[in-house]
Design a protein around this motif. Structure first.
Motif, PDB file in Angstrom:
ATOM      1  N   GLU A  97       0.818  -1.205   0.000  1.00 28.99           N
ATOM      2  CA  GLU A  97       0.000   0.000   0.000  1.00 28.99           C
ATOM      3  C   GLU A  97       0.854   1.257   0.000  1.00 28.99           C
ATOM      4  OE1 GLU A  97      -2.178   0.269   3.696  1.00 28.99           O
ATOM      5  OE2 GLU A  97      -0.459  -0.446   4.793  1.00 28.99           O
ATOM      6  N   GLY A  98       0.196   2.366  -0.260  1.00 27.44           N
ATOM      7  CA  GLY A  98       0.813   3.676  -0.180  1.00 27.44           C
ATOM      8  C   GLY A  98      -0.192   4.669   0.376  1.00 27.44           C
ATOM      9  N   PHE A  99       0.294   5.715   1.030  1.00 25.09           N
ATOM     10  CA  PHE A  99      -0.600   6.707   1.622  1.00 25.09           C
ATOM     11  C   PHE A  99       0.038   8.082   1.512  1.00 25.09           C
ATOM     12  CE2 PHE A  99      -2.224   9.354   5.023  1.00 25.09           C
ATOM     13  CZ  PHE A  99      -3.580   9.130   4.945  1.00 25.09           C
ATOM     14  N   ALA A 100      -0.763   9.087   1.196  1.00 19.58           N
ATOM     15  CA  ALA A 100      -0.308  10.473   1.158  1.00 19.58           C
ATOM     16  C   ALA A 100      -1.451  11.375   1.604  1.00 19.58           C
ATOM     17  CB  ALA A 100       0.145  10.864  -0.244  1.00 19.58           C
ATOM     18  N   ALA A 101      -1.140  12.297   2.505  1.00 18.77           N
ATOM     19  CA  ALA A 101      -2.126  13.289   2.942  1.00 18.77           C
ATOM     20  C   ALA A 101      -2.072  14.478   1.995  1.00 18.77           C
ATOM     21  CB  ALA A 101      -1.832  13.729   4.370  1.00 18.77           C
ATOM     22  N   ASN A 102      -3.224  14.926   1.547  1.00 19.92           N
ATOM     23  CA  ASN A 102      -3.336  16.122   0.699  1.00 19.92           C
ATOM     24  C   ASN A 102      -3.950  17.236   1.522  1.00 19.92           C
ATOM     25  OD1 ASN A 102      -2.423  14.635  -1.395  1.00 19.92           O
ATOM     26  ND2 ASN A 102      -4.338  14.537  -2.510  1.00 19.92           N
ATOM     27  N   GLY A 103      -3.232  17.737   2.462  1.00 20.00           N
ATOM     28  CA  GLY A 103      -3.766  18.742   3.360  1.00 20.00           C
ATOM     29  C   GLY A 103      -4.302  18.086   4.618  1.00 20.00           C
ATOM     30  N   PRO A 104      -4.943  18.868   5.467  1.00 26.11           N
ATOM     31  CA  PRO A 104      -5.389  18.323   6.752  1.00 26.11           C
ATOM     32  C   PRO A 104      -6.616  17.420   6.666  1.00 26.11           C
ATOM     33  CG  PRO A 104      -6.029  20.620   6.556  1.00 26.11           C
ATOM     34  CD  PRO A 104      -5.187  20.302   5.349  1.00 26.11           C
ATOM     35  N   ALA A 147      -7.742  15.667   3.483  1.00 28.20           N
ATOM     36  CA  ALA A 147      -7.868  14.895   2.242  1.00 28.20           C
ATOM     37  C   ALA A 147      -6.696  13.927   2.141  1.00 28.20           C
ATOM     38  CB  ALA A 147      -7.892  15.821   1.034  1.00 28.20           C
ATOM     39  N   PHE A 148      -6.905  12.828   1.425  1.00 26.28           N
ATOM     40  CA  PHE A 148      -5.859  11.821   1.331  1.00 26.28           C
ATOM     41  C   PHE A 148      -5.930  11.070   0.016  1.00 26.28           C
ATOM     42  CE2 PHE A 148      -9.543   9.748   3.155  1.00 26.28           C
ATOM     43  CZ  PHE A 148      -9.612   8.545   2.474  1.00 26.28           C
ATOM     44  N   LEU A 149      -4.797  10.457  -0.335  1.00 28.36           N
ATOM     45  CA  LEU A 149      -4.691   9.518  -1.439  1.00 28.36           C
ATOM     46  C   LEU A 149      -4.180   8.211  -0.861  1.00 28.36           C
ATOM     47  CD1 LEU A 149      -2.984  11.689  -4.185  1.00 28.36           C
ATOM     48  CD2 LEU A 149      -5.351  10.908  -4.135  1.00 28.36           C
ATOM     49  N   TYR A 150      -4.776   7.113  -1.265  1.00 34.77           N
ATOM     50  CA  TYR A 150      -4.363   5.789  -0.786  1.00 34.77           C
ATOM     51  C   TYR A 150      -4.247   4.884  -2.006  1.00 34.77           C
ATOM     52  CZ  TYR A 150      -4.382   1.357   1.693  1.00 34.77           C
ATOM     53  OH  TYR A 150      -4.051   0.114   2.164  1.00 34.77           O
ATOM     54  N   SER A 151      -3.237   4.037  -2.034  1.00 34.89           N
ATOM     55  CA  SER A 151      -3.084   3.092  -3.137  1.00 34.89           C
ATOM     56  C   SER A 151      -2.849   1.699  -2.569  1.00 34.89           C
ATOM     57  CB  SER A 151      -1.927   3.490  -4.051  1.00 34.89           C
ATOM     58  OG  SER A 151      -0.701   3.394  -3.356  1.00 34.89           O
ATOM     59  N   ALA A 152      -3.361   0.703  -3.266  1.00 33.53           N
ATOM     60  CA  ALA A 152      -3.195  -0.693  -2.872  1.00 33.53           C
ATOM     61  C   ALA A 152      -2.935  -1.531  -4.111  1.00 33.53           C
ATOM     62  CB  ALA A 152      -4.435  -1.198  -2.141  1.00 33.53           C
ATOM     63  N   ALA A 194      -9.091   8.305  -3.693  1.00 35.38           N
ATOM     64  CA  ALA A 194      -9.003   9.707  -3.282  1.00 35.38           C
ATOM     65  C   ALA A 194     -10.173   9.953  -2.344  1.00 35.38           C
ATOM     66  CB  ALA A 194      -9.076  10.633  -4.490  1.00 35.38           C
ATOM     67  N   GLY A 195      -9.872  10.449  -1.159  1.00 33.64           N
ATOM     68  CA  GLY A 195     -10.936  10.644  -0.177  1.00 33.64           C
ATOM     69  C   GLY A 195     -10.726  11.883   0.658  1.00 33.64           C
ATOM     70  N   ARG A 196     -11.689  12.099   1.524  1.00 40.13           N
ATOM     71  CA  ARG A 196     -11.628  13.258   2.422  1.00 40.13           C
ATOM     72  C   ARG A 196     -12.239  12.898   3.762  1.00 40.13           C
ATOM     73  NH1 ARG A 196     -16.975  15.101   1.860  1.00 40.13           N
ATOM     74  NH2 ARG A 196     -17.832  14.379  -0.101  1.00 40.13           N
ATOM     75  N   CYS A 197     -11.839  13.641   4.764  1.00 37.09           N
ATOM     76  CA  CYS A 197     -12.344  13.423   6.115  1.00 37.09           C
ATOM     77  C   CYS A 197     -13.721  14.060   6.276  1.00 37.09           C
ATOM     78  CB  CYS A 197     -11.400  14.035   7.143  1.00 37.09           C
ATOM     79  SG  CYS A 197      -9.742  13.336   7.132  1.00 37.09           S
TER      80      CYS A 197
END
Length: 117
Positions: free
Chosen positions: A22-29, A31-36, A96-99
């Protein structure tokens, strides 16, 4: 004979691996990107056990990064297949998601008009 059995066991050790790549990256406080990664065990379908496991992994990654205490929503899911020829069965799924925000909803427009007078 024992040597043959030992050689067989040692050759199988190389087959043991993790299905969780997997991979994870925060796009600001918020939002996020996740890969599997996908393979023949962790298939790319979005309605089976593999997808439920990936959703659990997203929740684990968000918790590990201290994000989304109220929850999250995935806005986009995109599958990118590997180009390994006709017998390739792997790829990568990008999320691609958001809190979710813990704020009260905005008051109705009528209420705001009355407040302004």
């Amino acid at each position: 004979m024992r040597l043959f059995v030992l050689c067989c066991l040692f050759s199988l050790v190389g087959c043991v691996g993790s299905a969780r790549i997997e991979g994870f990256a925060a796009n600001g406080p918020a939002a996020f990107l996740y890969s599997a990664r996908t393979n023949s065990v962790m298939t790319a379908n979005d309605d089976g056990t593999a997808e439920r496991l990936r959703r659990d992994w997203i929740a684990d990654a968000l918790q590990a990064h201290g994000m989304c205490p109220v929850g999250y929503v995935v806005d986009r899911r995109h599958y990118v297949p590997d180009a390994n020829g006709p017998f390739g069965n792997g790829g990568e799924i990008l999320y691609a998601g958001r809190c979710l925000q813990d704020i009260p909803p905005a008051p109705p427009e009528e209420y705001r008009r009355r407040e302004r007078g």
